[in-house]
Design a protein around this motif. Structure first.
Motif, mmCIF file in Angstrom:
data_model
loop_
_atom_site.group_PDB
_atom_site.id
_atom_site.type_symbol
_atom_site.label_atom_id
_atom_site.label_comp_id
_atom_site.label_asym_id
_atom_site.label_seq_id
_atom_site.Cartn_x
_atom_site.Cartn_y
_atom_site.Cartn_z
ATOM 1 N N ALA A 151 0.849 -1.153 0.063
ATOM 2 C CA ALA A 151 -0.278 -0.001 0.059
ATOM 3 C C ALA A 151 0.960 1.188 0.193
ATOM 4 N N GLU A 152 1.772 1.195 0.807
ATOM 5 C CA GLU A 152 2.907 2.525 0.742
ATOM 6 C C GLU A 152 3.468 2.799 -0.693
ATOM 7 N N ARG A 153 3.432 1.943 -1.255
ATOM 8 C CA ARG A 153 4.164 2.404 -2.825
ATOM 9 C C ARG A 153 2.980 2.738 -3.600
ATOM 10 N N TRP A 154 1.833 2.392 -3.593
ATOM 11 C CA TRP A 154 0.539 2.884 -4.206
ATOM 12 C C TRP A 154 0.641 4.565 -3.479
ATOM 13 N N ALA A 155 0.773 4.680 -2.468
ATOM 14 C CA ALA A 155 0.399 5.883 -1.901
ATOM 15 C C ALA A 155 1.449 7.031 -2.479
ATOM 16 N N GLU A 156 2.450 6.609 -2.772
ATOM 17 C CA GLU A 156 3.573 7.439 -3.292
ATOM 18 C C GLU A 156 3.300 8.073 -4.648
ATOM 19 N N ARG A 158 0.425 9.213 -5.379
ATOM 20 C CA ARG A 158 -0.828 9.998 -5.072
ATOM 21 C C ARG A 158 -0.494 11.387 -5.649
ATOM 22 N N LEU A 234 -6.030 4.267 -7.031
ATOM 23 C CA LEU A 234 -5.193 4.591 -5.860
ATOM 24 C C LEU A 234 -6.003 4.195 -4.594
ATOM 25 N N ASP A 235 -7.091 4.748 -4.206
ATOM 26 C CA ASP A 235 -7.698 4.479 -3.054
ATOM 27 C C ASP A 235 -7.966 2.932 -3.008
ATOM 28 N N THR A 238 -4.401 1.170 -2.203
ATOM 29 C CA THR A 238 -4.076 1.497 -1.046
ATOM 30 C C THR A 238 -5.025 0.789 0.255
#
Length: 260
Positions: A151-156, A158, A234-235, A238
């Motif tokens: 999830a943290e990679r997807w948050a990057e 944003r 992305l939501d 994540t």
């Protein structure tokens, strides 16, 4: 150097040159050429400086022409002269001609002997075919990434998704086109396959050129809806919701419906 401001030579197929049509308003300016960096104290060889200058101008002219294609300023079916465009750019015809040759390789224009380059007229079928190919390539990769990327990679990603929303809200097709491709490149880069990213980006660029008749069919509301799919995806990613992500991915790549 004068602003990059491409202008049509204004000849539809079978027409005559030099009608004095309006300049492309969205083309970026061409700043002064960047000098090459050197580690020795003496002056750079003249040939090296020349090559840097030529490559820089050609690249910026190519960017300007691509912008004009996306916005519809370079209209499908019309012929454009390298000398006429070069005069407006404040450069010789050579970098313009080289940029047009690159666009010809990409399928955006075709050479018209002794006249210049004609912008290719694209029909709905061709755009649908491009969308289908993109889906065949990108959807399986995205579904795999949805299962394996934390999830943290997807948050990057944003900020890139939000950039597409801002560009869409501003109604700038050229800015949105660049932001859209940047987001998709970043997503596919997570797969670690540089060839995949390069091929997918080329297909994406081709799909962004408007069909014959110009870009009127895709207004600001359509761009905003398309951009919001990026943030919604992305939501879901994540939140580790693979089912929702699968649905959003499939919708985003519906053939013929996602060509900004």
């Amino acid at each position: 150097m004068d602003p990059v401001d491409p202008v049509r030579e204004g000849t539809r197929s079978g027409g005559s040159a030099g009608t004095g049509t309006p300049a492309v308003r969205t083309a970026p300016t061409v700043p002064a050429p960047v000098r090459g960096e050197h580690t020795h104290a003496g002056p750079a060889p003249r040939r090296a400086r020349t090559l840097v200058r030529r490559s820089s101008v050609r690249g910026q002219v190519l960017d300007a022409l691509r912008t004009a294609l996306v916005t519809g300023e370079l209209r499908p079916g019309e012929v454009y002269s390298a000398p006429a465009l070069g005069e407006r750019f404040g450069v010789s015809a050579t970098p313009v001609r080289e940029a047009m040759q690159q666009l010809a390789q990409e399928g955006a224009v075709e050479v018209v002997p002794n006249r210049g380059f004609r912008v290719v007229e694209r029909g709905a079928r061709e755009l649908a075919e491009l969308a289908e190919i993109r889906a065949l390539i990108e959807v399986p990769v995205l579904l795999r990434l949805a299962r394996t990327v934390p999830a943290e990679r997807w948050a990057e990603l944003r900020p890139l998704a939000e950039a597409t929303v801002r560009a869409a809200a501003a109604g700038s097709r050229a800015t949105y086109a660049e932001a859209d491709r940047a987001f998709h490149r970043a997503v596919l880069a997570l797969a670690g396959n540089e060839q995949l990213v390069r091929i997918a980006d080329d297909l994406h660029r081709r799909a962004q050129w408007p069909p014959a008749g110009g870009p009127a069919g895709r207004g600001r509301a359509d761009l905003v809806a398309d951009a919001r799919e990026h943030t919604a995806l992305l939501d879901a990613l994540t939140a580790a919701d693979p089912d929702l992500a699968r649905t959003l991915i499939a919708d985003h790549f519906t053939p013929g419906c996602r060509t900004p």
